[in-house]
Design an enzyme around this catalytic site. Structure first.
Site, short mmCIF file in Angstrom:
data_model
loop_
_atom_site.label_atom_id
_atom_site.label_comp_id
_atom_site.label_asym_id
_atom_site.label_seq_id
_atom_site.Cartn_x
_atom_site.Cartn_y
_atom_site.Cartn_z
N ASP A 64 0.88 -1.15 0.00
CA ASP A 64 0.00 0.00 0.00
C ASP A 64 0.93 1.21 0.00
OD1 ASP A 64 -2.05 1.72 0.29
OD2 ASP A 64 -2.64 1.07 2.29
N ASP A 116 -2.53 7.40 -3.80
CA ASP A 116 -3.81 8.07 -4.10
C ASP A 116 -4.14 9.04 -2.98
OD1 ASP A 116 -4.04 5.84 -2.38
OD2 ASP A 116 -6.17 5.64 -2.77
N CYS A 127 -15.11 -21.71 19.11
CA CYS A 127 -14.16 -21.89 18.01
C CYS A 127 -13.33 -23.14 18.28
CB CYS A 127 -13.26 -20.66 17.94
SG CYS A 127 -11.91 -20.78 16.77
N CYS A 157 -10.32 -23.65 16.54
CA CYS A 157 -9.00 -23.45 15.94
C CYS A 157 -7.94 -24.01 16.89
CB CYS A 157 -8.76 -21.97 15.63
SG CYS A 157 -8.21 -20.97 17.02
N CYS A 213 -7.80 -22.05 20.25
CA CYS A 213 -8.94 -22.09 21.17
C CYS A 213 -9.20 -23.49 21.71
CB CYS A 213 -10.19 -21.58 20.48
SG CYS A 213 -10.01 -19.86 19.98
ZN LIG Z 1 -10.03 -19.85 17.76
#
Ligand SMILES: [Zn+2]
Length: 543
Positions: free
Chosen positions: A87, A122, A274, A276, A279
């Site tokens: 960016d 920009d 969750c 994942c 977690c």
């Molecule tokens: Zn998680």
């Protein structure tokens, strides 16, 4: 070709974007790497999380590390062997006003550090600014965009052309139109971050759609700062192919826990919703007891997993033609998202035009929000623009939808068919059966197997808007055709008196004969007897 499209659904595409460091699949999320405070190492973002691309800010690199990225090359400097996008520092203009560099310097610097995808400097419009300011940002951005093609020296970097204009949609349209004339490989929508932060997803829909409708449709579109997974599906459905997100790290610093349907504060959570890798081994209580730095990393990693998982769900939904269902599901995560989904009505014609015609799976219709779906819009357009009933047809026999699909195989229709064959065999061509069906409107019997007219499921009872919509389609159909008689099988249980009143009114207006039989009599033989009488009379009276 830089960008190749493989699958579509709504305006979403699964595509392949070719860069000098490899080809990546879209829709693609670029996690933002802040080279001064980065909780997860770039190398791990690819190896452990599966992101093939990331984005970092060329202005911050230049300001903090000057020549180091130039000497090492950006990939080595970041220790990342995937695709790197830069960016330009435009966001810093938005936040801090002017910055200490020039558009030419930023172009040259991005070439020197060997980025894969680069952005011109920009001038972001921002959110709460006057029209004059917005006009100025559009003009200045366009001026800088034109200069790029004189100043750049390399041909292997993909350049991004940002569209500005903010909430001034006519300026967005103009900006998109002018930028679209320049040979950028990627376009982007600038400054939507504040719109998203204030949850104005309906305004975001307007901005993205206005840009989309005025840019070359086959080029990839990047949405700057689209940080939260709960709005990814909306952005993808509108045709955004690329996003960047710093939110996973910013939210982590603020003890905020992302889910695909919203955000929770860590201290509000008793359980992690969750599975994942982070977690599944920790509880919210344990996370709260971690050292600040450790907790930030924990949350940033979880947030990144959530983003990736949602992106995969969106791709799978796109492939199966179920992106709309996915959108509706997400829209119920927050009222502002539902409001945004409702805004799509304004663009239904454009979305229909660019959506694929057939998908494998049937569609689910939950309520009137779904009336914007391309299949429904397409059926309506086709019936008006391309359909005419059989030439000999004089009597329109209008039947309600049946539970069994296709409708011509239902018990209800078979009974009627038997009557027609036995008593009116000579006149079969003169009687044309159509069904009135939610959510599509009128379905002529010979079309009832066309996808997805028989491949859909609806929830009963219908809501008021859906009933009104179907009634309007019935009125339009009768209005646009030339039967002599309309014979309605009236189903008060599912349709109240809406279809009945509509038919009566339009027949009076067109000076046509109108008869009806109530379906309440269906289970007795009375209905068939009545039908027989009415048909005999109608056919007798034919000139
Ligand atoms: Zn998680």
């Amino acid at each position: 070709m830089t960008f190749e499209i493989k699958e579509r659904d709504l305006l979403a595409r699964i595509g392949r974007l070719k860069t000098k460091s490899g080809t990546v699949e879209t829709p693609l999320l670029f996690p933002v790497i802040n080279s001064t405070v980065q909780p997860i190492a770039p190398r791990r973002i690819r190896e452990d999380f599966g992101f093939d691309a990331l984005i970092t800010n060329a202005y911050i690199l230049k300001k903090n590390f000057q020549n180091q990225p130039v000497e090492k090359g950006l990939h080595k400097f970041l220790d990342f062997n995937g695709v790197v996008m830069t960016d330009s520092g435009a966001y810093q203009i938005l936040v801090y006003g002017d910055i200490e560099t020039t558009p030419e310097e930023i172009v040259q610097y991005q070439e020197q550090i060997d980025t894969d995808i680069a952005t011109i400097l920009d001038w972001p419009t921002g959110w709460k600014f006057s029209r004059e300011h917005a006009e100025h940002t559009v003009d200045e951005t366009l001026k800088r965009a034109k200069k790029l093609f004189k100043n750049k020296t390399r041909r292997d970097i993909l350049w991004v052309g940002p569209v500005q204009g903010g909430r001034h949609l006519d300026l967005v349209a103009n900006s998109a139109l002018e930028m679209g004339k320049l040979p950028f490989q990627i376009y982007a929508l600038g400054s939507p971050t504040e719109v998203m932060r204030s949850y104005r997803f309906d305004v975001l829909v307007d901005m993205v759609m206005t840009a989309k409708m005025n840019l070359p449709i086959d080029k990839p579109l990047h949405l700057f700062g689209a940080g939260h997974p709960f709005m990814f599906s909306l952005a993808v459905a509108l045709g955004c192919d690329l996003f960047d997100s710093a939110a996973y790290a910013i939210y982590a610093r603020e003890n905020r826990y992302m889910t695909e349907y919203g955000t929770s504060r860590l201290d509000e959570l008793e359980y992690f919703p969750c599975t994942c890798p982070k977690c599944s081994k920790t509880t919210p209580k344990e996370a709260l007891e971690m050292l600040t730095n450790e907790r930030q990393i924990f949350l940033a990693e979880h947030n990144l997993y959530v983003c990736y998982a949602e992106l995969k769900r969106i791709k799978q939904a796109t492939k199966q033609g179920r992106l709309w269902e996915h959108l509706e599901l997400r829209a119920h995560g927050h009222p502002t998202l539902l409001q945004a989904l409702k805004r799509l009505k304004k663009y239904e014609s454009f979305i229909e035009k660019h959506s694929p015609a057939t998908k494998k799976s049937g569609i689910f219709f939950f309520n009137s929000v779904g009336l914007t779906r391309p299949y429904i819009v397409r059926h309506r357009k086709k019936l008006i623009e391309r359909y005419s009933p059989p030439k000999e047809a004089k009597i329109l026999l209008l039947m309600p939808q049946t539970q069994l699909k296709p409708f011509h195989q239902s018990k209800e229709f078979k009974e009627i068919k038997k009557l027609l064959r036995s008593t009116f065999n000579k006149y079969l061509n003169e009687i044309h059966t159509c069904f009135y069906v939610a959510p599509f409107g009128v379905i002529p019997i010979e079309l009832d197997e066309v996808y997805p007219l028989s491949q859909h499921e609806i929830a009963l009872p219908l809501d008021r808007e859906t009933i009104d919509y179907v009634a309007k389609q019935v009125a339009d159909y009768i209005n646009n055709t030339n039967y002599e008689t309309v014979l309605l099988i009236h189903d008060p249980e599912n349709w109240n008196r809406n279809i009945l009143n509509t038919c009566r009114k339009i027949c009076v207006k067109k000076n046509m004969k109108f008869k009806y039989i109530s379906i309440k009599e269906r289970r007795s033989k009375t209905m068939l007897t009545s039908l027989k009488k009415i048909l005999q009379k109608a056919l007798c009276e034919q000139p």
